[in-house]
Design a protein around this motif. Structure first.
Motif, PDB file in Angstrom:
ATOM      1  N   GLU A 207       0.842  -1.205   0.000  1.00 21.99           N
ATOM      2  CA  GLU A 207       0.000   0.000   0.000  1.00 21.99           C
ATOM      3  C   GLU A 207       0.868   1.242   0.000  1.00 21.99           C
ATOM      4  OE1 GLU A 207      -2.808   0.173   3.192  1.00 21.99           O
ATOM      5  OE2 GLU A 207      -3.844  -1.593   2.403  1.00 21.99           O
ATOM      6  N   GLU A 208       1.957   1.145   0.748  1.00 20.34           N
ATOM      7  CA  GLU A 208       2.860   2.274   0.849  1.00 20.34           C
ATOM      8  C   GLU A 208       3.493   2.588  -0.515  1.00 20.34           C
ATOM      9  OE1 GLU A 208       4.476   2.992   5.113  1.00 20.34           O
ATOM     10  OE2 GLU A 208       5.689   1.572   4.012  1.00 20.34           O
ATOM     11  N   ALA A 209       3.918   1.552  -1.207  1.00 24.15           N
ATOM     12  CA  ALA A 209       4.520   1.745  -2.534  1.00 24.15           C
ATOM     13  C   ALA A 209       3.495   2.381  -3.465  1.00 24.15           C
ATOM     14  CB  ALA A 209       4.986   0.416  -3.099  1.00 24.15           C
ATOM     15  N   GLN A 210       2.283   1.899  -3.386  1.00 23.18           N
ATOM     16  CA  GLN A 210       1.214   2.417  -4.234  1.00 23.18           C
ATOM     17  C   GLN A 210       0.973   3.894  -3.930  1.00 23.18           C
ATOM     18  OE1 GLN A 210      -2.131  -0.157  -3.963  1.00 23.18           O
ATOM     19  NE2 GLN A 210      -3.495   1.193  -5.079  1.00 23.18           N
ATOM     20  N   GLU A 211       1.023   4.215  -2.644  1.00 25.50           N
ATOM     21  CA  GLU A 211       0.734   5.587  -2.233  1.00 25.50           C
ATOM     22  C   GLU A 211       1.910   6.524  -2.521  1.00 25.50           C
ATOM     23  OE1 GLU A 211      -0.462   5.858   1.909  1.00 25.50           O
ATOM     24  OE2 GLU A 211       0.289   7.924   1.833  1.00 25.50           O
ATOM     25  N   LEU A 212       3.126   5.989  -2.341  1.00 24.18           N
ATOM     26  CA  LEU A 212       4.313   6.853  -2.414  1.00 24.18           C
ATOM     27  C   LEU A 212       4.950   6.932  -3.791  1.00 24.18           C
ATOM     28  CD1 LEU A 212       6.329   5.796   0.737  1.00 24.18           C
ATOM     29  CD2 LEU A 212       5.629   8.125   0.216  1.00 24.18           C
ATOM     30  N   CYS A 213       4.989   5.809  -4.496  1.00 22.95           N
ATOM     31  CA  CYS A 213       5.866   5.725  -5.666  1.00 22.95           C
ATOM     32  C   CYS A 213       5.155   6.103  -6.953  1.00 22.95           C
ATOM     33  CB  CYS A 213       6.426   4.311  -5.784  1.00 22.95           C
ATOM     34  SG  CYS A 213       7.371   3.851  -4.338  1.00 22.95           S
ATOM     35  N   ASP A 214       5.845   6.856  -7.806  1.00 25.06           N
ATOM     36  CA  ASP A 214       5.254   7.171  -9.111  1.00 25.06           C
ATOM     37  C   ASP A 214       5.541   6.066 -10.117  1.00 25.06           C
ATOM     38  OD1 ASP A 214       7.924   7.847 -10.171  1.00 25.06           O
ATOM     39  OD2 ASP A 214       7.715   9.638  -8.933  1.00 25.06           O
ATOM     40  N   THR A 215       6.611   5.303  -9.870  1.00 28.00           N
ATOM     41  CA  THR A 215       6.956   4.201 -10.762  1.00 28.00           C
ATOM     42  C   THR A 215       7.240   2.970  -9.906  1.00 28.00           C
ATOM     43  OG1 THR A 215       8.055   5.829 -12.162  1.00 28.00           O
ATOM     44  CG2 THR A 215       8.486   3.520 -12.672  1.00 28.00           C
ATOM     45  N   ILE A 216       6.822   1.819 -10.392  1.00 29.50           N
ATOM     46  CA  ILE A 216       7.039   0.597  -9.616  1.00 29.50           C
ATOM     47  C   ILE A 216       7.626  -0.496 -10.507  1.00 29.50           C
ATOM     48  CG2 ILE A 216       5.851  -1.294  -8.408  1.00 29.50           C
ATOM     49  CD1 ILE A 216       3.921   0.781  -7.284  1.00 29.50           C
ATOM     50  N   ALA A 217       8.666  -1.143  -9.997  1.00 32.12           N
ATOM     51  CA  ALA A 217       9.199  -2.324 -10.673  1.00 32.12           C
ATOM     52  C   ALA A 217       8.907  -3.521  -9.784  1.00 32.12           C
ATOM     53  CB  ALA A 217      10.701  -2.187 -10.885  1.00 32.12           C
ATOM     54  N   ILE A 218       8.481  -4.597 -10.409  1.00 33.70           N
ATOM     55  CA  ILE A 218       8.249  -5.828  -9.656  1.00 33.70           C
ATOM     56  C   ILE A 218       9.308  -6.833 -10.070  1.00 33.70           C
ATOM     57  CG2 ILE A 218       6.655  -7.738  -9.222  1.00 33.70           C
ATOM     58  CD1 ILE A 218       4.350  -5.820  -9.684  1.00 33.70           C
ATOM     59  N   ILE A 219       9.986  -7.354  -9.072  1.00 34.09           N
ATOM     60  CA  ILE A 219      11.044  -8.330  -9.355  1.00 34.09           C
ATOM     61  C   ILE A 219      10.621  -9.656  -8.739  1.00 34.09           C
ATOM     62  CG2 ILE A 219      12.412  -7.515  -7.371  1.00 34.09           C
ATOM     63  CD1 ILE A 219      14.911  -8.112  -9.022  1.00 34.09           C
ATOM     64  N   ASN A 220      10.806 -10.700  -9.517  1.00 29.56           N
ATOM     65  CA  ASN A 220      10.435 -12.033  -9.048  1.00 29.56           C
ATOM     66  C   ASN A 220      11.441 -13.036  -9.579  1.00 29.56           C
ATOM     67  OD1 ASN A 220       8.737 -13.896  -7.711  1.00 29.56           O
ATOM     68  ND2 ASN A 220       7.826 -14.485  -9.659  1.00 29.56           N
ATOM     69  N   ARG A 221      11.958 -13.866  -8.711  1.00 26.44           N
ATOM     70  CA  ARG A 221      12.911 -14.910  -9.099  1.00 26.44           C
ATOM     71  C   ARG A 221      14.045 -14.369  -9.973  1.00 26.44           C
ATOM     72  NH1 ARG A 221       8.945 -20.088 -10.195  1.00 26.44           N
ATOM     73  NH2 ARG A 221       8.068 -20.117  -8.124  1.00 26.44           N
ATOM     74  N   GLY A 222      14.564 -13.235  -9.552  1.00 28.93           N
ATOM     75  CA  GLY A 222      15.741 -12.693 -10.222  1.00 28.93           C
ATOM     76  C   GLY A 222      15.473 -12.013 -11.546  1.00 28.93           C
ATOM     77  N   GLU A 223      14.196 -11.755 -11.855  1.00 25.74           N
ATOM     78  CA  GLU A 223      13.870 -11.068 -13.103  1.00 25.74           C
ATOM     79  C   GLU A 223      12.876  -9.952 -12.840  1.00 25.74           C
ATOM     80  OE1 GLU A 223      14.047 -13.966 -16.868  1.00 25.74           O
ATOM     81  OE2 GLU A 223      12.553 -14.527 -15.384  1.00 25.74           O
ATOM     82  N   VAL A 224      12.970  -8.878 -13.645  1.00 24.64           N
ATOM     83  CA  VAL A 224      11.986  -7.804 -13.525  1.00 24.64           C
ATOM     84  C   VAL A 224      10.759  -8.211 -14.341  1.00 24.64           C
ATOM     85  CG1 VAL A 224      11.510  -5.385 -14.060  1.00 24.64           C
ATOM     86  CG2 VAL A 224      13.736  -6.043 -13.160  1.00 24.64           C
ATOM     87  N   VAL A 225       9.629  -8.373 -13.675  1.00 22.26           N
ATOM     88  CA  VAL A 225       8.430  -8.822 -14.394  1.00 22.26           C
ATOM     89  C   VAL A 225       7.529  -7.645 -14.777  1.00 22.26           C
ATOM     90  CG1 VAL A 225       8.433 -11.170 -13.468  1.00 22.26           C
ATOM     91  CG2 VAL A 225       7.216  -9.395 -12.222  1.00 22.26           C
ATOM     92  N   ALA A 226       7.765  -6.481 -14.193  1.00 22.73           N
ATOM     93  CA  ALA A 226       7.010  -5.281 -14.586  1.00 22.73           C
ATOM     94  C   ALA A 226       7.784  -4.056 -14.140  1.00 22.73           C
ATOM     95  CB  ALA A 226       5.631  -5.277 -13.936  1.00 22.73           C
ATOM     96  N   CYS A 227       7.705  -2.999 -14.910  1.00 23.31           N
ATOM     97  CA  CYS A 227       8.327  -1.736 -14.513  1.00 23.31           C
ATOM     98  C   CYS A 227       7.619  -0.625 -15.263  1.00 23.31           C
ATOM     99  CB  CYS A 227       9.817  -1.736 -14.836  1.00 23.31           C
ATOM    100  SG  CYS A 227      10.612  -0.183 -14.378  1.00 23.31           S
ATOM    101  N   GLU A 228       6.778   0.098 -14.588  1.00 18.63           N
ATOM    102  CA  GLU A 228       6.024   1.163 -15.256  1.00 18.63           C
ATOM    103  C   GLU A 228       5.422   2.126 -14.235  1.00 18.63           C
ATOM    104  OE1 GLU A 228       2.430  -0.864 -17.165  1.00 18.63           O
ATOM    105  OE2 GLU A 228       3.868  -2.466 -16.865  1.00 18.63           O
ATOM    106  N   PRO A 229       4.882   3.258 -14.753  1.00 19.04           N
ATOM    107  CA  PRO A 229       4.241   4.189 -13.827  1.00 19.04           C
ATOM    108  C   PRO A 229       3.148   3.479 -13.023  1.00 19.04           C
ATOM    109  CG  PRO A 229       4.462   5.191 -15.988  1.00 19.04           C
ATOM    110  CD  PRO A 229       4.877   3.761 -16.129  1.00 19.04           C
ATOM    111  N   THR A 230       3.052   3.819 -11.751  1.00 15.26           N
ATOM    112  CA  THR A 230       2.134   3.117 -10.840  1.00 15.26           C
ATOM    113  C   THR A 230       0.718   3.040 -11.417  1.00 15.26           C
ATOM    114  OG1 THR A 230       3.466   3.953  -9.038  1.00 15.26           O
ATOM    115  CG2 THR A 230       1.322   3.069  -8.444  1.00 15.26           C
ATOM    116  N   GLU A 231       0.225   4.187 -11.905  1.00  8.20           N
ATOM    117  CA  GLU A 231      -1.153   4.221 -12.412  1.00  8.20           C
ATOM    118  C   GLU A 231      -1.338   3.265 -13.581  1.00  8.20           C
ATOM    119  OE1 GLU A 231      -3.153   7.950 -13.685  1.00  8.20           O
ATOM    120  OE2 GLU A 231      -2.259   8.690 -11.816  1.00  8.20           O
ATOM    121  N   GLN A 232      -0.355   3.295 -14.475  1.00 10.13           N
ATOM    122  CA  GLN A 232      -0.419   2.441 -15.671  1.00 10.13           C
ATOM    123  C   GLN A 232      -0.387   0.966 -15.289  1.00 10.13           C
ATOM    124  OE1 GLN A 232       2.305   3.862 -18.708  1.00 10.13           O
ATOM    125  NE2 GLN A 232       2.612   1.750 -19.370  1.00 10.13           N
TER     126      GLN A 232
END
Ligand SMILES: Nc1ncnc2c1ncn2[C@@H]1O[C@H](COP(=O)(O)OP(=O)(O)OP(=O)(O)O)[C@@H](O)[C@H]1O
Length: 324
Positions: A207-232
């Protein structure tokens, strides 16, 4: 005429980053990063999310220069960490996950020592300003061992900022920090971000990341599975939740093929589905087919936790680094 130095477009650029920890006689080698590409735009408030063992700390520790990479390149503020190590490091402030307390110094002394370490001239030091900004003025001359966990953590934030770095990394900074202090910490981080500091934070508080961050990257098992503006990211992941209250609470959560099911209070459970793939009707049919008699339903928008689950759920196509 003095020219203002050109600012880089990106605060951090990571390309093809791989890391395999060497094995020992007792444990086999472990691959923590499998070719990570990541771009952190200058000025952003960037969230790095991922489950335990995803590789977040490894990534941050490589950027911070405390873990050696196996392959790939990292540029901080347009400086290569291999070829311009000193300059790259001076552009970065890091607040590590573990609390490291300098038990022999008072908070003010700890900041002065750190400033000396970075070669900040005495007349450019801002120890008192940082202590005040982080609510530690009245503890400036206290023994560090007398500070609470939250205070120590804020002191670590102050230490990371003594040399005025344009990029600040916070590795799970709110662990062990109470709600009030956490709010204060975030207010301060927001403020310095508004002043131009690029902030990267890893957190389990989605929730904090959603509230604070304008961009979010999700990393799973050593790979970036998403990286984009939070809203998008939230929009692209067209998940929705159906909260189901059954007539009688089931002993175990029903397993619904193709849907994510999680418990809620009082025997209710939430089913997350993709609007592009399924409908509420199909969710309810699956719930009934699992033998549940429905008393009530409600729909709700997903939060980042649901989005994250939807992105990594059932993803067996990727090798599990823990199985290396
Ligand atoms: N020093 C090490 N030696 C061997 N394996 C390691 C080492 N450090 C981390 N690993 C392994 O690398 C993988 C990634 O770990 P890492 O700590 O980077 O993940 P993380 O996303 O930061 O997790 P957490 O949220 O728990 O901090 C894990 O499988 C972990 O066991």
């Amino acid at each position: 005429m003095t020219q203002t130095p050109r600012l880089p477009v990106n605060a951090i650029e990571v390309r093809g980053l791989k890391k395999t920890y060497k094995g020992s006689r007792k444990s086999p080698p472990k691959t923590a990063l499998r070719g990570v590409d990541l771009t952190v735009p200058r000025g952003s408030m960037f969230g790095l999310l991922g489950p335990n063992g995803a590789g977040k700390s490894t990534l941050i520790n490589i950027i911070a220069g405390v873990v050696n990479k196996s392959e790939g390149t990292v540029r901080i503020w347009d400086r290569d960490i291999d070829h311009e190590a000193r300059d790259a490091r001076s552009a970065l402030g890091v607040v590590p996950q573990e609390i490291v307390a300098d038990v022999f110094f008072t908070p003010r002394e700890a900041l002065e020592v750190q400033a000396g370490f970075y070669g900040v001239p005495a007349d450019e030091r801002r120890s008192d300003e940082l202590l005040a900004a982080l609510g530690l003025s009245d503890k400036a001359n206290a023994y560090v061992r007398a500070l609470s966990g939250g205070m120590k953590r804020r002191l670590m934030v102050a230490k990371a900022l003594v040399h005025n770095p344009p990029v600040l990394i916070l590795d799970e900074p709110t662990a062990g920090v109470d709600v009030e202090l956490r709010r204060q910490l975030w207010d301060y981080v927001r403020k310095i971000n508004e002043e131009g500091v690029t902030v990267i934070l890893t957190t389990h508080y989605l929730e904090e990341a959603q509230e604070l961050c304008d961009t979010i990257a999700i990393i799973n098992r050593g790979e970036v599975v998403a990286c984009e503006p939070t809203e998008q990211l939230l929009k692209r992941l067209d998940t929705r939740n159906v909260v189901v209250t059954p007539e009688t609470a089931p002993d175990t959560l029903p397993a619904l093929n193709g849907f994510i099911v999680a418990p809620r209070a009082n025997g209710a459970f939430v089913v997350t589905y993709r609007t592009g793939e399924s409908s509420v009707e199909q969710v309810l049919a699956a719930v009934r087919a699992a033998g549940v008699t429905i008393k009530d339903i409600a729909t709700e928008d997903p939060d980042l936790e649901d989005v994250f689950l939807a992105m990594t759920y059932g993803d067996t196509s990727r090798p599990d680094p823990t199985q290396d």
